[in-house]
Design a protein around this motif. Structure first.
Motif, PDB file in Angstrom:
ATOM      1  N   LEU A 178      66.189  54.681  -5.731  1.00  6.73           N
ATOM      2  CA  LEU A 178      66.995  53.573  -6.284  1.00  6.73           C
ATOM      3  C   LEU A 178      68.476  53.931  -6.312  1.00  6.73           C
ATOM      4  O   LEU A 178      69.201  53.578  -7.233  1.00  6.73           O
ATOM      5  CB  LEU A 178      66.520  53.245  -7.700  1.00  6.73           C
ATOM      6  CG  LEU A 178      65.146  52.576  -7.811  1.00  6.73           C
ATOM      7  CD1 LEU A 178      64.664  52.581  -9.264  1.00  6.73           C
ATOM      8  CD2 LEU A 178      65.199  51.142  -7.282  1.00  6.73           C
ATOM      9  N   ARG A 233      72.207  54.045  -3.904  1.00  8.81           N
ATOM     10  CA  ARG A 233      73.075  52.947  -3.439  1.00  8.81           C
ATOM     11  C   ARG A 233      72.342  51.998  -2.508  1.00  8.81           C
ATOM     12  O   ARG A 233      72.430  50.778  -2.629  1.00  8.81           O
ATOM     13  CB  ARG A 233      74.295  53.534  -2.723  1.00  8.81           C
ATOM     14  CG  ARG A 233      75.137  54.402  -3.644  1.00  8.81           C
ATOM     15  CD  ARG A 233      76.509  54.746  -3.136  1.00  8.81           C
ATOM     16  NE  ARG A 233      76.680  54.896  -1.714  1.00  8.81           N
ATOM     17  CZ  ARG A 233      77.851  54.761  -1.098  1.00  8.81           C
ATOM     18  NH1 ARG A 233      78.937  54.443  -1.787  1.00  8.81           N
ATOM     19  NH2 ARG A 233      77.964  54.949   0.186  1.00  8.81           N
ATOM     20  N   GLY A 256      68.879  51.942  -1.957  1.00 11.19           N
ATOM     21  CA  GLY A 256      67.615  51.498  -2.551  1.00 11.19           C
ATOM     22  C   GLY A 256      67.803  50.410  -3.592  1.00 11.19           C
ATOM     23  O   GLY A 256      67.030  49.438  -3.639  1.00 11.19           O
ATOM     24  N   TYR A 273      60.081  53.784  -7.644  1.00 12.70           N
ATOM     25  CA  TYR A 273      60.082  55.151  -8.173  1.00 12.70           C
ATOM     26  C   TYR A 273      61.368  55.856  -7.788  1.00 12.70           C
ATOM     27  O   TYR A 273      61.807  55.824  -6.630  1.00 12.70           O
ATOM     28  CB  TYR A 273      58.884  55.967  -7.651  1.00 12.70           C
ATOM     29  CG  TYR A 273      59.005  57.407  -8.075  1.00 12.70           C
ATOM     30  CD1 TYR A 273      58.898  57.751  -9.432  1.00 12.70           C
ATOM     31  CD2 TYR A 273      59.320  58.412  -7.156  1.00 12.70           C
ATOM     32  CE1 TYR A 273      59.081  59.065  -9.844  1.00 12.70           C
ATOM     33  CE2 TYR A 273      59.502  59.724  -7.568  1.00 12.70           C
ATOM     34  CZ  TYR A 273      59.382  60.046  -8.908  1.00 12.70           C
ATOM     35  OH  TYR A 273      59.585  61.336  -9.326  1.00 12.70           O
ATOM     36  N   ASP A 274      61.997  56.477  -8.776  1.00 14.70           N
ATOM     37  CA  ASP A 274      63.123  57.378  -8.555  1.00 14.70           C
ATOM     38  C   ASP A 274      63.071  58.406  -9.684  1.00 14.70           C
ATOM     39  O   ASP A 274      62.898  58.013 -10.846  1.00 14.70           O
ATOM     40  CB  ASP A 274      64.463  56.598  -8.584  1.00 14.70           C
ATOM     41  CG  ASP A 274      65.633  57.441  -8.068  1.00 14.70           C
ATOM     42  OD1 ASP A 274      65.839  58.555  -8.591  1.00 14.70           O
ATOM     43  OD2 ASP A 274      66.328  56.995  -7.141  1.00 14.70           O
ATOM     44  N   ASN A 334      65.376  59.861 -11.012  1.00 15.03           N
ATOM     45  CA  ASN A 334      66.533  59.644 -11.896  1.00 15.03           C
ATOM     46  C   ASN A 334      66.161  58.560 -12.921  1.00 15.03           C
ATOM     47  O   ASN A 334      66.043  57.382 -12.586  1.00 15.03           O
ATOM     48  CB  ASN A 334      67.721  59.221 -11.028  1.00 15.03           C
ATOM     49  CG  ASN A 334      68.987  59.034 -11.843  1.00 15.03           C
ATOM     50  OD1 ASN A 334      68.952  58.506 -12.945  1.00 15.03           O
ATOM     51  ND2 ASN A 334      70.091  59.469 -11.282  1.00 15.03           N
ATOM     52  N   GLY A 351      71.457  49.080  10.293  1.00 14.02           N
ATOM     53  CA  GLY A 351      72.383  48.836   9.175  1.00 14.02           C
ATOM     54  C   GLY A 351      73.715  48.278   9.666  1.00 14.02           C
ATOM     55  O   GLY A 351      74.282  47.357   9.063  1.00 14.02           O
TER      56      GLY A 351
HETATM   57  P1  NAD Z   1      71.856  57.971  -2.865  1.00 21.09           P
HETATM   58  O1  NAD Z   1      72.131  59.426  -3.051  1.00 21.09           O
HETATM   59  O2  NAD Z   1      72.771  56.970  -3.483  1.00 21.09           O
HETATM   60  O3  NAD Z   1      70.376  57.657  -3.405  1.00 21.09           O
HETATM   61  C1  NAD Z   1      69.258  58.424  -3.095  1.00 21.09           C
HETATM   62  C2  NAD Z   1      68.247  58.238  -4.235  1.00 21.09           C
HETATM   63  O4  NAD Z   1      67.003  58.837  -3.844  1.00 21.09           O
HETATM   64  C3  NAD Z   1      68.666  58.933  -5.543  1.00 21.09           C
HETATM   65  O5  NAD Z   1      68.685  57.994  -6.594  1.00 21.09           O
HETATM   66  C4  NAD Z   1      67.599  60.003  -5.736  1.00 21.09           C
HETATM   67  O6  NAD Z   1      67.304  60.258  -7.106  1.00 21.09           O
HETATM   68  C5  NAD Z   1      66.424  59.380  -5.015  1.00 21.09           C
HETATM   69  N1  NAD Z   1      65.363  60.314  -4.639  1.00 21.09           N
HETATM   70  C6  NAD Z   1      65.484  61.578  -4.183  1.00 21.09           C
HETATM   71  N2  NAD Z   1      64.255  62.116  -3.966  1.00 21.09           N
HETATM   72  C7  NAD Z   1      63.358  61.154  -4.280  1.00 21.09           C
HETATM   73  C8  NAD Z   1      61.929  61.112  -4.257  1.00 21.09           C
HETATM   74  N3  NAD Z   1      61.192  62.149  -3.841  1.00 21.09           N
HETATM   75  N4  NAD Z   1      61.336  59.959  -4.655  1.00 21.09           N
HETATM   76  C9  NAD Z   1      62.059  58.888  -5.064  1.00 21.09           C
HETATM   77  N5  NAD Z   1      63.414  58.891  -5.120  1.00 21.09           N
HETATM   78  C10 NAD Z   1      64.051  60.018  -4.717  1.00 21.09           C
HETATM   79  O7  NAD Z   1      71.733  57.752  -1.291  1.00 21.09           O
HETATM   80  P2  NAD Z   1      71.933  56.374  -0.498  1.00 21.09           P
HETATM   81  O8  NAD Z   1      73.363  56.176  -0.206  1.00 21.09           O
HETATM   82  O9  NAD Z   1      71.168  55.331  -1.204  1.00 21.09           O
HETATM   83  O10 NAD Z   1      71.245  56.741   0.896  1.00 21.09           O
HETATM   84  C11 NAD Z   1      69.855  56.989   0.992  1.00 21.09           C
HETATM   85  C12 NAD Z   1      69.531  57.537   2.383  1.00 21.09           C
HETATM   86  O11 NAD Z   1      69.796  56.539   3.368  1.00 21.09           O
HETATM   87  C13 NAD Z   1      70.367  58.747   2.803  1.00 21.09           C
HETATM   88  O12 NAD Z   1      69.532  59.615   3.577  1.00 21.09           O
HETATM   89  C14 NAD Z   1      71.451  58.142   3.686  1.00 21.09           C
HETATM   90  O13 NAD Z   1      71.985  59.079   4.608  1.00 21.09           O
HETATM   91  C15 NAD Z   1      70.633  57.098   4.399  1.00 21.09           C
HETATM   92  N6  NAD Z   1      71.395  55.994   5.003  1.00 21.09           N
HETATM   93  C16 NAD Z   1      70.981  55.600   6.225  1.00 21.09           C
HETATM   94  C17 NAD Z   1      71.573  54.495   6.824  1.00 21.09           C
HETATM   95  C18 NAD Z   1      71.040  54.032   8.166  1.00 21.09           C
HETATM   96  O14 NAD Z   1      71.639  53.154   8.789  1.00 21.09           O
HETATM   97  N7  NAD Z   1      69.923  54.546   8.647  1.00 21.09           N
HETATM   98  C19 NAD Z   1      72.608  53.839   6.172  1.00 21.09           C
HETATM   99  C20 NAD Z   1      73.012  54.277   4.909  1.00 21.09           C
HETATM  100  C21 NAD Z   1      72.379  55.359   4.332  1.00 21.09           C
END
Ligand code: NAD
Ligand code: 2YG
Ligand code: MG
Length: 259
Positions: free
Chosen positions: A149, A151, A153, A170-171, A173, A250
């Motif tokens: 959950l 940015r 999620g 589920y997160d 956090n 994206g």
């Molecule tokens: P973020 O750090 O804001 O959020 C990640 C969340 O995942 C955190 O809240 C964390 O607590 C949670 N988390 C970690 N392990 C977990 C688990 N085992 N179960 C449940 N939750 C868990 O990151 P974000 O900016 O939301 O990005 C998420 C992912 O998406 C990153 O890998 C980022 O690089 C990727 N991303 C990919 C694209 C794309 O186009 N493919 C675009 C943007 C971001």
């Protein structure tokens, strides 16, 4: 925050073609049609300027050239500015570009200078990947599992709730969990009380966040997260449709959101 590497971006259009085949097979529509449905827009010969940005960790090899390839894939004319940063921005605006694409380590934006629409990658990525998960043609209910959950999620969760899906999330956090329960009315997914889902939207930077107990035999996992959320032994299962691609899906959503 985990940043893209030049290796993530190798062979990008091939990765897109593979993802698009899976999207079509599991939702009935391809990425272009889904973007049109979500944003109600179509490309209209906009000129796209890509401005490399040197701030923070600096320019990522293959990033600007990948954005150019994406722009051209969607039938638009694009170019990478000769200089990065403010000088590149000045060039793009002076050239009469319609849309700017640029990213530092925290924000990746599309800005339509004519319509003033602006898009953030984390929001558009959350919206489009959760939308894809929610369109699984073999789903037997409106239950969707969200893992992560942050940015991306949270934006996807908000989208699913608005669309009337029954979201379990589920997160680890607890602050993020409480916010999603209070503000969006999601159900907390409890691994001690397992439930199997046929639609999963995963957005974490960690591997193997999905376990066998969470997923139905026939399911769609839609995840922008890098590395892969599915453990290799599950990813090999032919009945699990996996949509996972590092940039194009994206970025396509960003473009459609500002057209
Ligand atoms: P973020 O750090 O804001 O959020 C990640 C969340 O995942 C955190 O809240 C964390 O607590 C949670 N988390 C970690 N392990 C977990 C688990 N085992 N179960 C449940 N939750 C868990 O990151 P974000 O900016 O939301 O990005 C998420 C992912 O998406 C990153 O890998 C980022 O690089 C990727 N991303 C990919 C694209 C794309 O186009 N493919 C675009 C943007 C971001
Ligand atoms: O201009 C450049 O080459 C760099 N300043 C781009 C930096 C992008 C950093 N962002 C990321 O790596 C991602 N977390 C966000 C991009 C979304 C696609 N995964
Ligand atoms: Mg993507």
């Amino acid at each position: 925050m985990a940043l893209l590497t030049p290796e993530d971006l190798e062979d990008l259009l091939n990765k897109l073609r593979q993802s698009n085949e899976t999207i079509k097979a599991s939702t009935g529509k391809g990425i272009t049609e889904i973007c049109e449905d979500v944003y109600g827009t179509r490309p209209a010969s906009q000129k796209v300027a890509i401005v490399p940005i040197t701030a923070g960790n600096g320019v990522i090899g293959n990033f600007s050239s990948s954005l150019l390839a994406i722009t051209e894939y969607f039938g638009l004319e694009g170019y990478i500015t000769e200089h990065p940063d403010i000088t590149g921005y000045h060039q793009a605006v002076s050239d009469g570009a319609d849309i700017l694409l640029m990213a530092d380590d925290h924000m990746f934006i599309a800005h339509n200078l004519k319509s003033r629409k602006i898009a953030a990658n984390h929001i558009c990525t959350g919206v489009i990947y959760s939308e894809i998960a929610s369109r699984f043609i073999h789903a037997g209910s409106k239950d969707v599992l969200v893992i992560g959950l942050g940015r991306v999620g949270y934006a996807g969760t908000e989208h699913l709730v608005k669309k009337g899906f029954n979201v379990y999330a589920y997160d680890p956090n607890t602050e993020f969990m409480e916010k999603a329960i209070e503000e969006l009315g999601v159900n907390a997914y409890d691994s001690a009380d397992p439930k199997k889902f046929s639609m999963v939207f995963e957005a974490t930077p960690n591997a193997n966040t999905i376990s066998e107990g969470m997923i139905a035999e026939r399911c769609l996992v839609s995840t922008p997260g890098i590395p892969c959320a599915l453990p290799p032994e599950l990813a090999e299962n032919g009945d699990i449709d996996l949509v996972m691609e590092p940039l194009v899906i994206g970025a396509a959503a960003m473009l459609y959101s500002v057209f």
